[in-house]
Design a protein around this motif. Sequence first.
Motif, PDB file in Angstrom:
ATOM      1  N   THR A  51      53.140 -17.737 -39.287  1.00 38.04           N
ATOM      2  CA  THR A  51      53.592 -16.476 -39.876  1.00 38.04           C
ATOM      3  C   THR A  51      54.307 -16.739 -41.193  1.00 38.04           C
ATOM      4  OG1 THR A  51      55.677 -16.597 -38.647  1.00 38.04           O
ATOM      5  CG2 THR A  51      53.872 -15.394 -37.610  1.00 38.04           C
ATOM      6  N   TYR A  56      50.707 -14.396 -43.453  1.00 40.41           N
ATOM      7  CA  TYR A  56      50.326 -13.182 -42.724  1.00 40.41           C
ATOM      8  C   TYR A  56      49.356 -12.377 -43.591  1.00 40.41           C
ATOM      9  CZ  TYR A  56      51.184 -10.217 -38.694  1.00 40.41           C
ATOM     10  OH  TYR A  56      51.052  -9.547 -37.500  1.00 40.41           O
ATOM     11  N   PRO A  58      47.204  -9.195 -43.316  1.00 41.14           N
ATOM     12  CA  PRO A  58      46.825  -8.006 -42.548  1.00 41.14           C
ATOM     13  C   PRO A  58      45.540  -7.368 -43.062  1.00 41.14           C
ATOM     14  CG  PRO A  58      48.531  -7.455 -44.109  1.00 41.14           C
ATOM     15  CD  PRO A  58      48.339  -8.944 -44.214  1.00 41.14           C
ATOM     16  N   GLN A 111      47.122  -8.919 -33.811  1.00 40.83           N
ATOM     17  CA  GLN A 111      48.581  -9.066 -33.835  1.00 40.83           C
ATOM     18  C   GLN A 111      49.205  -7.952 -34.680  1.00 40.83           C
ATOM     19  OE1 GLN A 111      46.757 -12.114 -35.201  1.00 40.83           O
ATOM     20  NE2 GLN A 111      46.248 -12.357 -33.044  1.00 40.83           N
ATOM     21  N   ASP A 113      52.663  -6.834 -36.716  1.00 44.62           N
ATOM     22  CA  ASP A 113      53.970  -7.117 -37.312  1.00 44.62           C
ATOM     23  C   ASP A 113      54.657  -5.768 -37.510  1.00 44.62           C
ATOM     24  OD1 ASP A 113      56.170  -7.968 -38.767  1.00 44.62           O
ATOM     25  OD2 ASP A 113      55.045  -8.197 -40.640  1.00 44.62           O
ATOM     26  N   GLY A 172      56.546 -10.464 -41.409  1.00 44.09           N
ATOM     27  CA  GLY A 172      55.567 -11.541 -41.366  1.00 44.09           C
ATOM     28  C   GLY A 172      55.574 -12.314 -40.071  1.00 44.09           C
ATOM     29  N   THR A 173      56.033 -11.684 -38.974  1.00 46.13           N
ATOM     30  CA  THR A 173      56.017 -12.310 -37.652  1.00 46.13           C
ATOM     31  C   THR A 173      55.289 -11.400 -36.671  1.00 46.13           C
ATOM     32  OG1 THR A 173      58.153 -11.324 -37.040  1.00 46.13           O
ATOM     33  CG2 THR A 173      58.196 -13.504 -38.042  1.00 46.13           C
ATOM     34  N   ASP A 174      54.761 -11.973 -35.615  1.00 52.80           N
ATOM     35  CA  ASP A 174      54.020 -11.197 -34.624  1.00 52.80           C
ATOM     36  C   ASP A 174      54.970 -10.613 -33.587  1.00 52.80           C
ATOM     37  OD1 ASP A 174      51.629 -11.864 -35.846  1.00 52.80           O
ATOM     38  OD2 ASP A 174      51.342 -13.655 -34.618  1.00 52.80           O
ATOM     39  N   ARG A 220      46.915  -7.646 -38.085  1.00 52.86           N
ATOM     40  CA  ARG A 220      45.979  -8.680 -38.491  1.00 52.86           C
ATOM     41  C   ARG A 220      45.149  -9.083 -37.276  1.00 52.86           C
ATOM     42  NH1 ARG A 220      49.214 -14.459 -39.277  1.00 52.86           N
ATOM     43  NH2 ARG A 220      50.212 -14.555 -37.229  1.00 52.86           N
TER      44      ARG A 220
END
Length: 255
Positions: A51, A56, A58, A111, A113, A172-174, A220
């Motif tokens: 990430t 990331y 998307p 995923q 974010d 930028g994290t799941d 994403r």
Amino acid sequence: MLRKVIFLCGALLLLASASAFAFPPIDLTAGQANVNGVDGSIWSSSINQPTGTGVYQPFLRLQNTPTEEGFNTDFTPFPLDDKSPANFTHSVQWSSLQTVTIGNTDYYSFQLDANEQQNGNRSLISLDKLKIYTGSDPALGDLSTLGNPLYDLDGIQDQTVFIETALKPDSGTDDLTCYIPKSFFANVNPNDYMYFYSQCGLSDAVDPGLVSGATFEEWRASQGDTPPAVPEPATMVLLGSGALGMAGLRLRKKK
């Protein structure tokens, strides 16, 4: 003895509250690892993918409050609550999606974010609708021409996903990973385009705070040649056990 009685009464009340839903929520608010949906999908808040900014990538970014909806497309101006620029919202060919095998089943992995405010209960958000279509034109501005979706989160029974973004507060994290069986898409043309529609923030009446805030959400997919992270089959939990997560959530709100 009294404590045991109080605990049992509390457990019964918890089960009763969960039964008030059309179907128990897919509850990820306590960081649940893997929860089975009624349609064979798998949902998780604890899968760690690479990430961060620049990593990331998307295919759909959307933003509005208190609810938001959108779908990926090359059409401009962007429809519904889609957010520009085009490198964040664009078409996706089926041939670009990775196959993820868990046990004996093949899936596509997506995923989310979710970038919600981190004050009070505003870090919560619900995923209320998710529909996936196929089409030969990468730049549609209206999904009604595509007919029925190939996958519908509510297609078999009403399902809603509860998400706690405070578990992974950075952009930028799941915050969510879902695995959807490839069997829903068995007859697609690999050169056609996947249309991915989602709507968030409709469950505030169920539990205050489950709305989309002023910040954006982005989706994403697992694409390319890099093997994605997958859950171990032994870690699967039954849908409905997430009610314990909502119980902890309500306790946090009262503090």
